[in-house]
Design an enzyme around this catalytic site. Structure first.
Site, PDB file in Angstrom:
ATOM      1  N   VAL A  13       5.780 -10.447 -10.735  1.00  0.00           N
ATOM      2  CA  VAL A  13       6.346 -10.947  -9.472  1.00  0.00           C
ATOM      3  C   VAL A  13       5.296 -11.666  -8.622  1.00  0.00           C
ATOM      4  CG1 VAL A  13       7.359 -10.229  -7.273  1.00  0.00           C
ATOM      5  CG2 VAL A  13       8.199  -9.249  -9.396  1.00  0.00           C
ATOM      6  N   GLY A  15       2.292 -12.880  -9.462  1.00  0.00           N
ATOM      7  CA  GLY A  15       1.737 -14.051 -10.123  1.00  0.00           C
ATOM      8  C   GLY A  15       2.654 -15.254 -10.053  1.00  0.00           C
ATOM      9  N   ASN A  33       0.346 -16.021 -19.789  1.00  0.00           N
ATOM     10  CA  ASN A  33       0.697 -14.600 -19.795  1.00  0.00           C
ATOM     11  C   ASN A  33       0.467 -14.060 -21.197  1.00  0.00           C
ATOM     12  OD1 ASN A  33       2.174 -12.521 -17.923  1.00  0.00           O
ATOM     13  ND2 ASN A  33       3.056 -12.219 -19.954  1.00  0.00           N
ATOM     14  N   SER A 129      -2.259  -9.747   0.293  1.00  0.00           N
ATOM     15  CA  SER A 129      -1.263  -8.863   0.883  1.00  0.00           C
ATOM     16  C   SER A 129      -0.062  -9.651   1.392  1.00  0.00           C
ATOM     17  CB  SER A 129      -1.859  -8.067   2.044  1.00  0.00           C
ATOM     18  OG  SER A 129      -0.874  -7.237   2.629  1.00  0.00           O
ATOM     19  N   GLY A 130       1.089  -9.021   1.286  1.00  0.00           N
ATOM     20  CA  GLY A 130       2.311  -9.635   1.793  1.00  0.00           C
ATOM     21  C   GLY A 130       3.482  -9.422   0.857  1.00  0.00           C
ATOM     22  N   LYS A 184      -9.212  -5.106   1.688  1.00  0.00           N
ATOM     23  CA  LYS A 184      -7.801  -4.964   1.287  1.00  0.00           C
ATOM     24  C   LYS A 184      -7.441  -3.484   1.123  1.00  0.00           C
ATOM     25  CE  LYS A 184      -3.696  -6.144  -0.361  1.00  0.00           C
ATOM     26  NZ  LYS A 184      -3.171  -5.046  -1.122  1.00  0.00           N
ATOM     27  N   HIS A 187      -6.954  -2.083   4.505  1.00  0.00           N
ATOM     28  CA  HIS A 187      -5.648  -2.597   4.954  1.00  0.00           C
ATOM     29  C   HIS A 187      -4.536  -1.701   4.417  1.00  0.00           C
ATOM     30  CE1 HIS A 187      -1.958  -4.709   3.777  1.00  0.00           C
ATOM     31  NE2 HIS A 187      -2.082  -5.447   4.865  1.00  0.00           N
ATOM     32  N   ASN A 188      -4.589  -1.380   3.122  1.00  0.00           N
ATOM     33  CA  ASN A 188      -3.539  -0.562   2.522  1.00  0.00           C
ATOM     34  C   ASN A 188      -3.549   0.857   3.084  1.00  0.00           C
ATOM     35  OD1 ASN A 188      -3.194  -2.869   0.974  1.00  0.00           O
ATOM     36  ND2 ASN A 188      -2.883  -1.743  -0.918  1.00  0.00           N
ATOM     37  N   GLU A 191      -1.909   0.716   6.291  1.00  0.00           N
ATOM     38  CA  GLU A 191      -0.472   0.562   5.983  1.00  0.00           C
ATOM     39  C   GLU A 191       0.169   1.930   5.721  1.00  0.00           C
ATOM     40  OE1 GLU A 191       1.668  -0.931   1.999  1.00  0.00           O
ATOM     41  OE2 GLU A 191       0.388  -2.456   2.919  1.00  0.00           O
ATOM     42  N   ARG A 446     -23.452  28.658   8.900  1.00  0.00           N
ATOM     43  CA  ARG A 446     -24.125  28.139   7.701  1.00  0.00           C
ATOM     44  C   ARG A 446     -25.544  28.674   7.579  1.00  0.00           C
ATOM     45  NH1 ARG A 446     -25.189  22.852   7.483  1.00  0.00           N
ATOM     46  NH2 ARG A 446     -24.917  22.679   5.234  1.00  0.00           N
ATOM     47  N   TYR A 481     -30.034  18.667   4.005  1.00  0.00           N
ATOM     48  CA  TYR A 481     -29.515  17.406   3.465  1.00  0.00           C
ATOM     49  C   TYR A 481     -28.036  17.302   3.790  1.00  0.00           C
ATOM     50  CZ  TYR A 481     -27.751  20.470  -0.224  1.00  0.00           C
ATOM     51  OH  TYR A 481     -27.106  21.459  -0.902  1.00  0.00           O
TER      52      TYR A 481
END
Length: 483
Positions: A13, A15, A33, A129-130, A184, A187-188, A191, A446, A481
């Site tokens: 889809v 591509g 492909n 994205s989109g 990206k 971004h996700n 989202e 600790r 550490y």
């Protein structure tokens, strides 16, 4: 023979739609492909009579490209990307460009950039994205990798990208090696957070306020005209009004188990690796995991009791409170996301422009919203801003919303309605604004059981101390550490 400006490998889809987008902007595109019958189907179908060249082998694909060749992989992340790189590299000349436009892990892109450059070629890992619609009409594009490749792909990428209201392309160079895929990924992650908070708001409307789908549709339509204006609010509005051929509300027929493809999980793992409190997005990921336990939840619902209270407050005020709580939580989500980007930039040596990143997300992508313009303004005014909550616009917005935010979370707790992302957003806000947290007791614990040492408020930072709490533990301390 006609030569192509760029090639795309992979006719799923994304591509296919990306190819049609590129061609519509005046470029000639070659396509290939692995299942070559898909090439013929595409050329004889959606690509018919367009400047698109179907190829049946890697050799043919390479032969029809202008130099430096630009080949974009739109294939499944992971091994398929590595396999195609190995197939294509032997056919390329020095200076040719390979582009991975899938949802690859940024660590893989760091490795691949180094590998492809060692072979004399250039590499770009770019977030796209989109979704299906964005790929066809203008996505948000976040490229990183070999900077020498950028001038060659910039005219194509910026022409096919979404545009802001004033015509700026939602695409710019992000940074070296894995920076594009990293941005990206964040971004996700954001989202995931946005979607979960909207779902929690829906849950409060449906089960606390007992609102109908039509009532909720009207509220989300109203909210989309204000500060919450965004793609996700817009589609939520549409989903709540959608009915099938038989007049049934489709939202009520969907099973409540959510899927995920991994980018949200990667975001949380990276936050843990860099020591950043990405609490809201983590809760959004775990909420999806909890939703997947459907059979267990059904069984538990018959055993584990909750409160029997019903909401008896002012319905309209609670709707307004929900709007403000969602907005404040959204600010926290982005504050955490940008905090993670700042930490990763230091870790990986990236020079990220946070205002430009906000601009890239302003159109085309899933989290696109009017809100992102305010983030760009904040970073334009102060490029060294450590946290979005400290920018005057967002400080005022959260302060204005916080009483509503607290009322929503109180009501949800009293009614037994889970709103983990919204609750964690407020917990982060309260933690971030607290001068003295109880970590002093944690450090004492600790040191007590493991001699892990602690710093003191009456000594300079960097000096560590150990107390022999029991009187028989000795004075030997563990090395200090941070993992």
């Amino acid at each position: 023979m006609t030569q192509a400006d760029i090639a795309v490998v992979g006719l799923a889809v994304m591509g296919e739609n990306l190819i049609l987008n590129i061609e519509s902007k005046g470029f000639t595109v070659a396509c290939y492909n692995r299942t070559v019958s898909k090439v013929d189907d595409f050329i004889n179908g959606r690509a018919k009579f367009k400047n698109i060249i179907g190829c049946h082998s890697i050799e043919e694909l390479v032969s029809v490209l202008k130099k430096p060749r630009k080949i974009m992989l739109m294939v499944k992340a992971g091994k398929p990307v590595d396999d195609f790189i190995e197939q294509i590299l032997p056919h390329l000349d020095d200076g040719d460009i390979l582009i991975d436009g899938g949802n690859s892990n940024f660590q893989d892109t760091i490795r691949r950039t180094q590998y492809v450059e060692s072979k004399g070629k250039l590499y770009i890992g770019t977030g796209v994205s989109g979704g299906e619609e964005g790929a066809l009409r203008g996505p948000s594009i976040m490229p990183g990798g070999s900077k020498a490749a950028w001038p060659h792909v910039k005219p194509i990428f910026q022409k096919i990208a979404a545009k802001t209201a004033d015509g700026q392309p939602c695409c710019d160079w992000v940074g070296d090696n894995g920076a594009g895929h990293f941005v990206k990924m964040v971004h996700n992650g954001i989202e995931y957070g946005d979607m979960q908070m909207i779902c929690e708001t829906y849950q409060m409307m449906k089960y606390a306020l007992r609102m109908s789908n039509e009532e909720m549709h009207t509220v989300f339509a109203d909210w989309n005209e204000g500060e919450l204006n965004s793609y996700l609010i817009e589609i939520t509005r549409d989903i709540l009004a959608y009915k099938d051929e038989e007049g049934n509300a489709v939202i009520d027929l969907i099973l409540d188990t959510a899927g995920q493809k991994g980018t949200g999980k990667w975001t949380v793992i990276t936050a843990l690796d860099t020591g950043q409190p990405l609490t809201l997005i983590a809760e959004a990921v775990f909420a999806r995991c909890l939703s997947a336990l459907k059979e267990e939840r059904v069984a538990a619902s018959k055993i584990l009791p909750g409160p029997n209270e019903k909401f008896d407050g002012d319905k309209q005020q609670m709707i307004n409170d929900l709007r403000k709580a969602l907005y404040a939580s959204k600010i926290v989500s982005y504050a955490q996301g940008f905090q993670l980007m700042r930490a990763a930039a230091a870790e990986y040596g990236w020079d990220l422009n946070y205002g430009n990143i906000a601009l890239m997300w302003r159109g085309g992508c899933i989290i696109r919203s009017a809100f992102l313009g305010k983030i760009k303004e904040a970073f334009d005014q102060d490029p060294t801003l450590t946290n979005l909550l400290l920018a005057p616009f967002f400080t005022e917005a959260v302060v204005t919303a916080q009483h509503s935010w607290r009322r929503v979370i109180t009501a949800a707790a009293q009614l037994g309605i889970p709103i983990p992302a919204t609750s964690s957003a407020l917990a982060y806000y309260d933690g971030y604004r607290t001068e003295r947290l109880p970590a002093n007791l944690l450090q004492a614990q600790r040191d007590y059981f493991g001699a892990h040492t602690y710093e003191r408020i009456d000594r300079p930072r960097g000096q560590f101390f150990h107390t022999n709490w029991t009187g028989h533990g000795g004075s030997t301390a563990a090395s200090t550490y941070v993992v």
